[in-house]
Design a protein around this motif. Sequence first.
Motif, PDB file in Angstrom:
ATOM      1  N   UNK A 104       0.827  -1.201   0.000  1.00  0.00           N
ATOM      2  CA  UNK A 104       0.000   0.000   0.000  1.00  0.00           C
ATOM      3  C   UNK A 104       0.862   1.253   0.000  1.00  0.00           C
ATOM      4  N   UNK A 105       2.000   1.197   0.698  1.00  0.00           N
ATOM      5  CA  UNK A 105       2.935   2.321   0.699  1.00  0.00           C
ATOM      6  C   UNK A 105       3.484   2.581  -0.696  1.00  0.00           C
ATOM      7  N   UNK A 106       3.781   1.503  -1.421  1.00  0.00           N
ATOM      8  CA  UNK A 106       4.281   1.650  -2.792  1.00  0.00           C
ATOM      9  C   UNK A 106       3.228   2.307  -3.679  1.00  0.00           C
ATOM     10  N   UNK A 107       1.981   1.890  -3.548  1.00  0.00           N
ATOM     11  CA  UNK A 107       0.906   2.482  -4.344  1.00  0.00           C
ATOM     12  C   UNK A 107       0.727   3.959  -4.007  1.00  0.00           C
ATOM     13  N   UNK A 108       0.810   4.286  -2.714  1.00  0.00           N
ATOM     14  CA  UNK A 108       0.680   5.679  -2.300  1.00  0.00           C
ATOM     15  C   UNK A 108       1.808   6.541  -2.838  1.00  0.00           C
ATOM     16  N   UNK A 109       3.024   6.004  -2.845  1.00  0.00           N
ATOM     17  CA  UNK A 109       4.176   6.739  -3.378  1.00  0.00           C
ATOM     18  C   UNK A 109       3.984   7.069  -4.844  1.00  0.00           C
ATOM     19  N   UNK A 110       3.506   6.098  -5.614  1.00  0.00           N
ATOM     20  CA  UNK A 110       3.338   6.303  -7.058  1.00  0.00           C
ATOM     21  C   UNK A 110       2.253   7.342  -7.351  1.00  0.00           C
ATOM     22  N   UNK A 111       1.192   7.317  -6.581  1.00  0.00           N
ATOM     23  CA  UNK A 111       0.077   8.234  -6.818  1.00  0.00           C
ATOM     24  C   UNK A 111       0.398   9.654  -6.343  1.00  0.00           C
ATOM     25  N   UNK A 112       1.208   9.761  -5.286  1.00  0.00           N
ATOM     26  CA  UNK A 112       1.483  11.065  -4.700  1.00  0.00           C
ATOM     27  C   UNK A 112       2.128  12.049  -5.653  1.00  0.00           C
ATOM     28  N   UNK A 113       3.090  11.603  -6.470  1.00  0.00           N
ATOM     29  CA  UNK A 113       3.797  12.500  -7.374  1.00  0.00           C
ATOM     30  C   UNK A 113       2.898  13.160  -8.406  1.00  0.00           C
ATOM     31  N   UNK A 114       2.159  12.376  -9.202  1.00  0.00           N
ATOM     32  CA  UNK A 114       1.243  13.000 -10.166  1.00  0.00           C
ATOM     33  C   UNK A 114       0.184  13.882  -9.512  1.00  0.00           C
ATOM     34  N   UNK A 115      -0.301  13.499  -8.325  1.00  0.00           N
ATOM     35  CA  UNK A 115      -1.279  14.341  -7.631  1.00  0.00           C
ATOM     36  C   UNK A 115      -0.678  15.693  -7.273  1.00  0.00           C
ATOM     37  N   UNK A 116       0.586  15.674  -6.830  1.00  0.00           N
ATOM     38  CA  UNK A 116       1.237  16.936  -6.465  1.00  0.00           C
ATOM     39  C   UNK A 116       1.493  17.801  -7.686  1.00  0.00           C
ATOM     40  N   UNK A 117       1.840  17.179  -8.826  1.00  0.00           N
ATOM     41  CA  UNK A 117       2.013  17.951 -10.055  1.00  0.00           C
ATOM     42  C   UNK A 117       0.720  18.661 -10.444  1.00  0.00           C
ATOM     43  N   UNK A 118      -0.409  18.044 -10.115  1.00  0.00           N
ATOM     44  CA  UNK A 118      -1.707  18.615 -10.509  1.00  0.00           C
ATOM     45  C   UNK A 118      -2.311  19.517  -9.440  1.00  0.00           C
ATOM     46  N   UNK A 119      -2.250  19.090  -8.177  1.00  0.00           N
ATOM     47  CA  UNK A 119      -2.957  19.815  -7.122  1.00  0.00           C
ATOM     48  C   UNK A 119      -2.041  20.624  -6.206  1.00  0.00           C
ATOM     49  N   UNK A 120      -0.733  20.518  -6.394  1.00  0.00           N
ATOM     50  CA  UNK A 120       0.183  21.315  -5.585  1.00  0.00           C
ATOM     51  C   UNK A 120       0.945  20.481  -4.572  1.00  0.00           C
ATOM     52  N   UNK A 121       2.231  20.780  -4.423  1.00  0.00           N
ATOM     53  CA  UNK A 121       3.095  20.030  -3.494  1.00  0.00           C
ATOM     54  C   UNK A 121       2.605  20.168  -2.049  1.00  0.00           C
ATOM     55  N   UNK A 122       2.391  21.404  -1.614  1.00  0.00           N
ATOM     56  CA  UNK A 122       2.028  21.660  -0.217  1.00  0.00           C
ATOM     57  C   UNK A 122       0.729  20.964   0.158  1.00  0.00           C
ATOM     58  N   UNK A 123      -0.262  20.993  -0.726  1.00  0.00           N
ATOM     59  CA  UNK A 123      -1.558  20.382  -0.419  1.00  0.00           C
ATOM     60  C   UNK A 123      -1.432  18.880  -0.209  1.00  0.00           C
ATOM     61  N   UNK A 124      -0.666  18.214  -1.084  1.00  0.00           N
ATOM     62  CA  UNK A 124      -0.523  16.763  -0.970  1.00  0.00           C
ATOM     63  C   UNK A 124       0.288  16.393   0.265  1.00  0.00           C
TER      64      UNK A 124
END
Length: 404
Positions: A271-291
């Motif tokens: 689950x940690x691996x899945x979260x790591x992969x999703x976190x990067x694209x989310x931050x590119x779209x919604x902002x580093x600080x928010x994620x």
Amino acid sequence: MSKAASVAVPAAATVFPILFAISVVHLLNDTMQSTVSALFPILRESQHLSFSQIGLIAFVMNMTASVLQPLVGWFSDAKPRPYILPIGVCFTLIGVFSLALAPNFVTILLSVISIGIGSAVFHPESSRVAYLAAGSSRGLAQSIFQVGGNIGSSLGPIMTALIFVKLGQRGVIWFVIAALLGILIQTFVARWYAARSAQPRVASPKRRDGAGAPGLSGGRIAFAISILVLLVFSKHVYISSITSFYSFYLIDDYGVSTGGAQWYLFAFLAASAAGTFIGGPMADRFGRRNVIWLSIIGTAPFSLLLPYANLFWSGVLCVCAGFVLSSAFSIIVVYAQELLPGKVGLVSGLFFGLAFGLGGLGSALLGTIADATSIAFIMKLCAFLPLIGIAAVLLPKDRLLRGA
């Protein structure tokens, strides 16, 4: 603003073959590294180790990597040194081979020191390669790089259940093959890195080397770095409590077998691996600080409930905590790199080093506390760590970070 500073620089393309290559090596590196924690239940019985000694093994390996990684990053900031990429895996090879044959506690410590040196060389230099290959997708690139490591770490419990329970400590010898494969891939990456470093620099609106983000003062940058360090502490000490002691918690408090406990730990790490992969694209779209903020503080409900749940819900809450919490680290690294864009190697080494060091310190301290109290107490104590994530609201917004 000067005329030069207003010139737009075209975004470079993302070099996915290189990102996937270093992600695969990250997988191999962290798989080999995870053999150490995967062996803990075996070593506890075969060499009659206390929880304090188990914590010390993790401490020595992680502190070796923690101290050396910023030095490696600083060293390579002055002049890129691609050749050290395969050399780092050679140290891991030596450590894996000696760990398989280690006859006593002292030899185990020497073995994990060698593995720690390998990780110290690998992480900051490979993170720099990810930065160079990222183009305009830095969050995605860092996530691709780091998800390999998360997958590798998640394989540790499976190795315990399927290999070490049956073959014991000597089963580690098979991971020499992984080290040799890692050396070959890193040689390929080093050639690209060398060619990339040899290219003439394109004139760009860069600030002086080592300068911080243009929209922030030096004091604001120092404060933001301090907040990021606090968040890394929260994340990695909590993860250390799970990776080092959750299997013992399941064994001692729920009566789960050694092999069965490893599958729960694997679920957390997967689950940690899945979260790591999703976190990067989310931050590119919604902002580093928010994620970053949502990732760490969002873990608290799961961590606080986990020590009081039955076996089934304990597993569910552990998986949820791993998924949410692990989406943050790749973004923390990218955020810090953008705070200090002239010091990519040093920043990468510092934060990977902190991750290792705090994890090691956490393991050693928690092991001592566990010997004096109980594993159940450790689970309850560490449940509060994600609440520290509230400090992320003090980070500068992304538009300030980029000098908007």
